[in-house]
Design an enzyme around this catalytic site. Structure first.
Site, PDB file in Angstrom:
ATOM      1  N   ASP A 241       0.754  -1.053   0.120  1.00 14.23           N
ATOM      2  CA  ASP A 241      -0.063  -0.162   0.102  1.00 14.23           C
ATOM      3  C   ASP A 241       0.831   1.115  -0.144  1.00 14.23           C
ATOM      4  OD1 ASP A 241      -2.160   1.440   0.321  1.00 14.23           O
ATOM      5  OD2 ASP A 241      -2.243   1.309   2.440  1.00 14.23           O
TER       6      ASP A 241
ATOM      7  N   GLU B 194       2.664   5.010  -4.049  1.00 14.88           N
ATOM      8  CA  GLU B 194       2.591   5.918  -5.009  1.00 14.88           C
ATOM      9  C   GLU B 194       4.096   6.802  -5.129  1.00 14.88           C
ATOM     10  OE1 GLU B 194       0.143   5.616  -2.784  1.00 14.88           O
ATOM     11  OE2 GLU B 194      -1.024   4.486  -4.135  1.00 14.88           O
TER      12      GLU B 194
ATOM     13  N   ASP C 165      -9.106   3.705  -2.517  1.00 15.63           N
ATOM     14  CA  ASP C 165      -9.828   4.377  -1.499  1.00 15.63           C
ATOM     15  C   ASP C 165     -11.194   4.604  -2.126  1.00 15.63           C
ATOM     16  OD1 ASP C 165      -7.899   3.591   0.546  1.00 15.63           O
ATOM     17  OD2 ASP C 165      -7.203   5.462   0.887  1.00 15.63           O
TER      18      ASP C 165
HETATM   19  O1  MIG Z   1      -3.825   6.233   4.467  1.00 12.45           O
HETATM   20  O2  MIG Z   1      -3.557   0.909   5.864  1.00 12.45           O
HETATM   21  O3  MIG Z   1      -5.873   2.160   0.381  1.00 12.45           O
HETATM   22  O4  MIG Z   1      -6.687   0.038   1.857  1.00 12.45           O
HETATM   23  O5  MIG Z   1      -6.942   0.356   4.624  1.00 12.45           O
HETATM   24  C1  MIG Z   1      -4.305   4.917   4.336  1.00 12.45           C
HETATM   25  C2  MIG Z   1      -4.645   1.649   5.962  1.00 12.45           C
HETATM   26  C3  MIG Z   1      -3.561   3.864   4.194  1.00 12.45           C
HETATM   27  C4  MIG Z   1      -4.971   3.120   2.386  1.00 12.45           C
HETATM   28  C5  MIG Z   1      -5.365   1.846   1.629  1.00 12.45           C
HETATM   29  C6  MIG Z   1      -6.374   1.282   2.592  1.00 12.45           C
HETATM   30  C7  MIG Z   1      -5.940   0.739   3.883  1.00 12.45           C
HETATM   31  C8  MIG Z   1      -5.388   2.187   4.402  1.00 12.45           C
HETATM   32  N1  MIG Z   1      -4.597   2.586   3.768  1.00 12.45           N
END
Ligand code: MIG
Length: 823
Positions: free
Chosen positions: A422, A425, A511
């Protein structure tokens, strides 16, 4: 800098608007001064000082490179599988006016017009123009900023699919201005651009014929698909070379051929482990071992099938990657082995930010290995994310990737099955607080543009490598897993990516929001991403960012039931969300949706095997298989699963019946009622809360199995082949061990079925290693046939279900060759 004198006569200075940015001073490449053949490439120096190189990657794939300063950089691409393929042989004619290149086979031609400015036209084997530079806008660059751009003539009716992940509600992207810059977009409104992924590839359709264009440039880039001027489209970037590929689609000029060629260039998704195609349950976060165990137990008690549980960031110790919180997740090994025993697999989230903490071994190891990203002054880059101040591995450095890959040794040995990357980016918090990154997109949400990267031997700034950071992170994950557990197929998911990310990972759409608009958005978003090469895709079921409603959740469960990555996930501040949360008819409907998924798992698995082979993905927009059917081209609320299943989910609140368009040239049979629909028509179909409108193409044979509770039970589940009667057709069913790589050495079985008006022929290779075929079901029969025979012997134990127009024919064994019936 170039002087104005170098400008070719007849070329006016061009002023274009590149989106929301400043006006750039564009300079055209100008006339071609000379053409030179070097090996199988033809290179031109232009009056504007640029160099243009044209070649063929394959007989159906043309490559164009343009370097504004006349020097070509290293020929290296993160997207391509092979950076040094054998060149395709060409024939070459040259005169003062024009240069022609032909592939020695296939018939594709490229004509380079030299004056008044260099323009390129690609012709197919029939002599039709595939795509042509717009003479009013030849290739151009801005020497001051490094920006580059090309423009192509566009037909008023040309449509465009692909472009990776776009938050647009329409299925075709004509008239859009799209920016590629991987961006964390919490709760993105429909229409948001850019999102998390950069896949600068599209498939165009004109008069039923396709071609593809892949713009391989990792800088911030854009596509102006006729928004500024409907007579042309343009693509360009803030820097780098203008490096692109035209994929002609070969003799048939089909989207399928284009995608096959694109995925030959950028890679395909290998067969995932079977369990990863099961239903997955997630939450930000399941906060403790006890909670996880309760969730797992409830699935089994309620007989709702599931394969995977995801652990979001709170399983960690202070958000330190590759650790467990000792209070809330004590003895992870024990927990994982108990979950495995109950047929669950577990995926943990792993973010790129490594907590800056001298007492943390992972941080120290990374620092001592010198693999962290450095800022413009050469200092270790620090930015805030969940753990507080973090350092970040430079995933564009092979050494960093190897280091990162090794870190998975610990969780693998503890029993974690898959990994979720995650925030890649990369996304970071604004400098002065820890809040959820604000919606407004600004530079504070990622690294500064002058941050340095290794670029695998070609160092460069974050501006250049931002868009590949996530892809290289999940590549490191994938390659680490391949090395650490060579006998298992890795399962990784990433939020960010670049073209070719499909080689390493599944992708989810970040999200999204718990709204009906977002449910509807999943179809154009996921189908277009899927035909951008990224075949293992899904969206958070129910919508991540807010509390869903019972009806929305149920409709989403249905709509997603046949999408490749099938996972419920919800944000930290939302209400609990499991398939049973709302009880009653909702719970029953959610179970039914998941059960449908499991009944069709053998079909989905077959599609993934075919995808590895051909690049043709399980999930497709209608236009992909019906490019000649004008009524199918803009359908944004239906999707195809393989060639054979048509899915028309309800994506509107309170709707209990919906219009379904049936693609032309086929007959479609309602999965539930057996009713037949002639293609080319729109029909209103009943869609009660508990049912997903689903249709099977006449002539197709689809493998089904009984409901099981998880994929581990599949081995012993008998197969029934559902044959949609009423048309001729050939189908295959693929079977293997469900994990590992023995299948690449022939350890698999492919069953062949051919359907005709009054008979079904089977070819089932002998083997006891796979799910047994025990029955054939004929779908879409108005009445029980007068006689049914298996290999000439009359059948007496067939059962006809009049309500479903389905005839169930048990098979005595797998040697059956032919089932005949009189309708
Ligand atoms: O700033 O890990 O898209 O699926 O639950 C949020 C917490 C960080 C973004 C992800 C989301 C995840 C969340 N993450």
């Amino acid at each position: 800098m170039r002087s104005m004198k170098k400008w070719a006569a007849g070329l006016a200075p061009l002023l274009l608007l590149t989106g929301p940015q400043v006006q750039a001073a564009w300079q055209g490449v100008g006339a071609a001064m000379q053409a030179k053949r070097a090996g199988e490439e033809v290179s031109f120096v232009t009056a504007g000082g640029a160099r243009v190189v044209v070649s063929f990657v394959t007989p159906d794939v043309v490559r164009v490179r343009m370097s504004a300063d006349g020097k070509l950089g290293r020929d290296f691409s993160y997207a391509r599988v092979d950076n040094a393929p054998a060149p395709t042989k060409i024939e070459f004619d040259d005169n003062a006016e024009r240069t022609e290149l032909r592939a020695t086979t296939g018939g594709t031609r490229v004509v380079v017009q030299k004056r008044p400015a260099l323009t390129i036209t690609v012709y197919d084997a029939q002599g039709r123009v595939v795509v042509a530079d717009d003479p009013a806008r030849p290739m151009a660059f801005d020497a001051a900023t490094g920006a580059i751009e090309a423009s192509k003539q566009r037909d008023a009716y040309e449509l465009y699919y692909g472009f990776g992940e776009q938050g647009l509600p329409t299925i075709s992207r004509e008239g859009q201005f799209l920016v590629n810059w991987n961006t964390d977009s919490y709760k993105y409104p429909v229409g948001t651009n850019p999102l998390y992924q950069t896949i600068p590839f599209f498939i165009a359709l004109r008069d039923g014929r396709a071609y593809g264009l892949f713009f391989d440039n990792t800088y911030r880039s854009h596509f102006d698909m006729g928004k500024s001027d409907p007579r042309r489209y343009a693509f360009g970037a803030d820097g780098g070379e203008l490096n692109y590929y035209v994929l002609t689609g070969g003799a048939e000029r089909t989207p399928a051929n284009v995608l096959r060629d694109y995925t030959a260039l950028t890679g395909r998704t290998a067969l995932p482990p079977l369990w990863a195609l099961g239903y997955q349950q997630s939450r930000y976060s399941y906060m403790s071992r006890a909670k996880v165990e309760e969730i797992a137990r409830t699935f089994r008690e309620k007989k709702i099938p599931a394969d995977v549980i995801h652990l979001d960031i709170d399983y960690m110790d202070g958000y330190r990657v590759f650790t467990w919180n000792p209070q809330t997740f004590p003895e992870p090994k024990q927990m994982l082995s108990a979950l495995h025993h109950d047929g669950f697999h577990v995926v943990t989230i792993v973010d790129p930010g490594v907590k800056f903490d001298e007492n943390y071994a992972v941080y120290r190891s990374g620092r001592d290995s010198g693999i962290y990203v450095r800022d413009a002054t050469g200092k270790e880059l620090h930015a805030k994310v969940w753990p507080g101040i973090c350092a970040f591995p430079d995933f564009t450095d092979a050494k960093a990737r190897a280091w990162w890959g090794e870190l998975y040794k610990k969780p693998l040995s503890e029993g974690v099955d898959g990994f979720w990357n995650d925030m890649d980016e990369p996304a970071v918090f604004s400098a002065d607080d820890f809040r959820e990154p604000a919606l407004a997109q600004g530079p504070q949400k990622t690294f500064a543009l002058d941050v340095q990267h290794a670029g695998d031997g070609d160092p460069g700034t974050h501006a250049r490598y931002h868009n590949v950071f996530g892809m290289q992170m999940v590549r490191a994950t994938f390659e680490g897993l391949r090395k650490l557990a060579p006998e298992r197929r890795p399962f990784a998911i990433t939020r960010a990516g670049y073209a070719g990310v499909q080689r390493y990972s599944a992708v989810w759409s970040g999200d999204n929001d718990a709204s009906w608009d977002h449910l509807a958005l999943t179809i154009p978003l996921l189908t277009n991403l899927s035909i951008s090469g990224v075949s293992f895709v899904g969206a958070d079921v129910g919508g991540f960012a807010a509390t869903t409603t019972p009806e929305l959740y149920t409709r989403w469960m249905q709509a997603a039931a046949l999408t490749p990555f099938y996972r419920t996930h919800s944000a930290v501040d939302t209400d609990q969300r499991e398939p049973w949360t709302y009880g009653g008819e909702y719970e029953r409907s959610n179970r039914a949706a998941i059960e449908l998924r499991y009944r069709l798992l053998p079909y989905l698995y077959t599609l993934f095997a075919q995808n590895e082979e051909s690049g043709l993905p399980p999930l497709r927009p209608l236009a992909f298989d019906y490019p000649q059917d004008v009524d199918a081209l803009l359908v944004a609320d239906e999707y195809l699963v393989g060639r054979d299943l048509l899915v028309a989910p309800v994506v509107v609140q309170n709707q209990r019946a919906r219009n379904v368009y049936f693609p032309k040239g086929e007959v479609w049979i309602d999965w539930w009622s057996g009713v037949r629909y002639e293609g080319g028509k729109t029909v209103k179909i009943e869609a009660p809360l508990e049912r997903l409108p689903l249709f099977v193409r006449a002539g197709a044979s689809v493998p089904t199995q009984p409901v099981i509770q998880h994929s581990g039970e599949m081995k012993n589940a008998p197969l029934t082949i559902a044959v949609a009667v009423g048309a001729t057709g050939a189908s295959e069913i693929y079977q293997d061990a469900g994990d590992g790589y023995a299948y690449r050495k022939g350890a698999s079985r492919t069953i062949k079925i051919s359907a005709r008006a009054d008979k079904v022929s089977l070819e089932i290779p002998k083997s006891a290693a796979y799910q047994r075929v025990v029955a054939v079901e004929l779908l879409g029969l108005d009445a029980a046939p007068a006689t049914i025979a298996i290999d000439g012997k009359t059948v007496r134990d067939a059962v006809f279900d009049a309500a479903g127009k389905r005839l169930h024919i048990p098979l005595p064994n797998e040697n059956v060759k032919e089932i005949s019936f009189v309708r």
